[in-house]
Enzyme design. Structure first.
Site, short mmCIF file in Angstrom:
data_model
loop_
_atom_site.label_atom_id
_atom_site.label_comp_id
_atom_site.label_asym_id
_atom_site.label_seq_id
_atom_site.Cartn_x
_atom_site.Cartn_y
_atom_site.Cartn_z
N GLU A 178 0.77 -1.30 0.21
CA GLU A 178 0.23 -0.05 -0.01
C GLU A 178 1.11 1.33 0.14
O GLU A 178 1.04 2.04 0.94
CB GLU A 178 -0.81 0.03 1.41
CG GLU A 178 -1.86 1.37 1.18
CD GLU A 178 -2.74 1.44 2.56
OE1 GLU A 178 -3.66 2.22 2.53
OE2 GLU A 178 -2.40 0.89 3.35
N LYS A 214 -2.69 -2.14 -2.85
CA LYS A 214 -3.89 -1.29 -2.23
C LYS A 214 -3.55 0.25 -2.55
O LYS A 214 -2.32 0.76 -2.23
CB LYS A 214 -4.01 -1.63 -0.67
CG LYS A 214 -5.03 -0.46 -0.10
CD LYS A 214 -5.45 -0.88 1.35
CE LYS A 214 -6.61 0.03 1.83
NZ LYS A 214 -7.16 -0.37 3.11
#
Length: 296
Positions: A178, A214
Site C-alpha cells: 500500500e 492497495k
C-alpha cells in the site's frame, strides 16, 4: 498450500465483493472512536481505549450482514487478530463467515523525505508473520505515503514495499502493498503516474507468488488498469483516502476491476449509541453501497 488457504485464495481472487479495513492502530484509534460516538474522556489509558475499539470491531464482525457474500476480506489490527469475538478467535470467526483475514504489519511512518513517508523499520516482522500464520491469517497489509511527485522518493517507497513483501511472502502470506498517494496532494496526478511506472518495474522483477496492491483511486480513471490486468497481481484494492463514502464509491466505480478496501467510508455512519437493529441496518447499507461500487 492448505485447503483453507486454497479456498481463501479463491475467495480473494474471484469473490464479488470488497475488503473491509478494520486496522486503525494506536495513533488513529481516538479519531475512529470519536467518529463512533465515543469521546476521549471515556478512556484514561491505552488498555481502555483498545478495549473500546475492540468492542466496536467485535460488533461489526459479528453483525449478520458482515459475511463473505459481499465482504470477501478484512484487514485486522494486531490486537484484533489476538482477540476474540462471538466467543471465537477473530480470524477463525471471520473465515467461518467466508471473510478472509489479513493483518496490518507496518509500524507506522517515518518523517517525510523526498516528498514521501517510508515505513518505519520493522525488525519483528518475521515473528509477527509466524504468529499470523498460526492464527489462520491469509495475508498482510503495510502502508507508506506519497505526498509529492518526487521520482526518487516514489522509487524508494516501492523498493521498500517490495523488499518487505518478499519477507512476508516467505512465510506463505500474501502481502498487500500500500503506497498511498495523498488525495490532497497538488501533484496527485503526476504522483499516480510515477507510482504506476515504478510498480510495473518492481512487478517485472518480482519472482514470488502474486501480490496484492492497495492504492489511492487515481486522478485519471482507469490509469491503473495495467496493474489490474497484471499476471503477478492477485487483486487491486482501493482505499477511500479521506473521501466520504458517496464520493469514494463514485470514484471507485470509474475504475473497473478495482475493489474497495475502505475503513472510514465503511464505518462513518456507525454510532456506539445505536441499538443492534439500527447498527445492523446502517452497516448493511454501507456494505451494500460499497459492494455495488466494487462490482460495478
Amino acid at each position: 498450500m492448505t485447503t483453507a488457504n486454497a479456498d481463501m485464495l479463491n475467495q480473494i481472487k474471484s469473490g464479488q465483493g470488497f475488503i473491509a479495513a478494520l486496522d486503525q492502530s494506536g495513533g488513529s484509534t481516538p479519531k475512529a472512536l470519536k467518529g463512533y460516538g465515543i469521546d476521549e474522556d471515556a478512556f484514561s489509558n491505552d488498555e481502555e481505549m483498545f478495549g473500546l475499539i475492540h468492542a466496536m470491531r467485535s460488533r461489526i464482525v459479528t453483525s449478520p450482514c458482515f459475511n463473505g457474500e459481499k465482504v470477501i476480506g478484512a484487514i485486522l489490527f494486531e490486537r484484533t487478530m489476538d482477540g476474540d469475538a462471538g466467543g471465537k478467535p477473530v480470524p477463525a470467526l471471520l473465515w467461518e463467515r467466508g471473510v478472509v483475514p489479513f493483518l496490518k504489519v507496518d509500524k507506522g511512518l517515518e518523517a517525510e523525505e523526498n516528498g514521501v513517508q517510508l515505513m518505519k523499520a520493522n525488525p519483528d516482522l518475521d515473528t509477527l508473520c509466524e504468529r499470523a500464520v498460526a492464527k489462520g491469517v491469509f495475508g498482510t497489509k503495510m502502508r507508506s505515503v506519497v505526498n509529492l511527485a518526487n521520482a526518487a522518493g516514489i522509487k524508494a517507497i516501492v523498493e521498500q514495499q517490495f523488499a518487505e513483501a518478499k519477507r512476508i511472502a516467505a512465510h506463505g502470506l500474501v502481502p498487500i502493498i500500500e503506497p498511498e498517494v495523498n488525495i490532497k496532494s497538488a501533484e496527485r496526478d503526476a504522483a499516480d503516474r510515477l507510482l504506476l511506472q515504478e510498480t510495473l518495474a518492481a512487478l517485472e522483477a518480482w519472482d514470488g507468488a502474486p501480490v496484492m496492491l492497495k492504492l489511492s483511486l487515481p486522478t485519471e480513471a482507469g490509469l491503473f488498469q495495467p496493474l489490474v490486468d497484471h499476471p503477478k497481481v492477485l487483486r487491486v484494492v482501493a482505499l477511500s483516502g479521506g473521501f466520504a463514502r458517496p464520493e469514494a464509491c463514485a470514484e471507485l466505480a470509474k475504475n473497473p476491476g478495482i475493489i474497495a478496501s475502505f475503513s472510514r467510508a465503511l464505518l462513518e455512519d456507525l454510532r456506539h449509541q445505536m441499538d443492534d437493529a439500527e447498527f445492523d441496518k446502517s452497516l448493511g447499507g454501507a456494505i451494500d453501497e460499497i459492494h455495488a461500487a466494487s462490482v460495478a
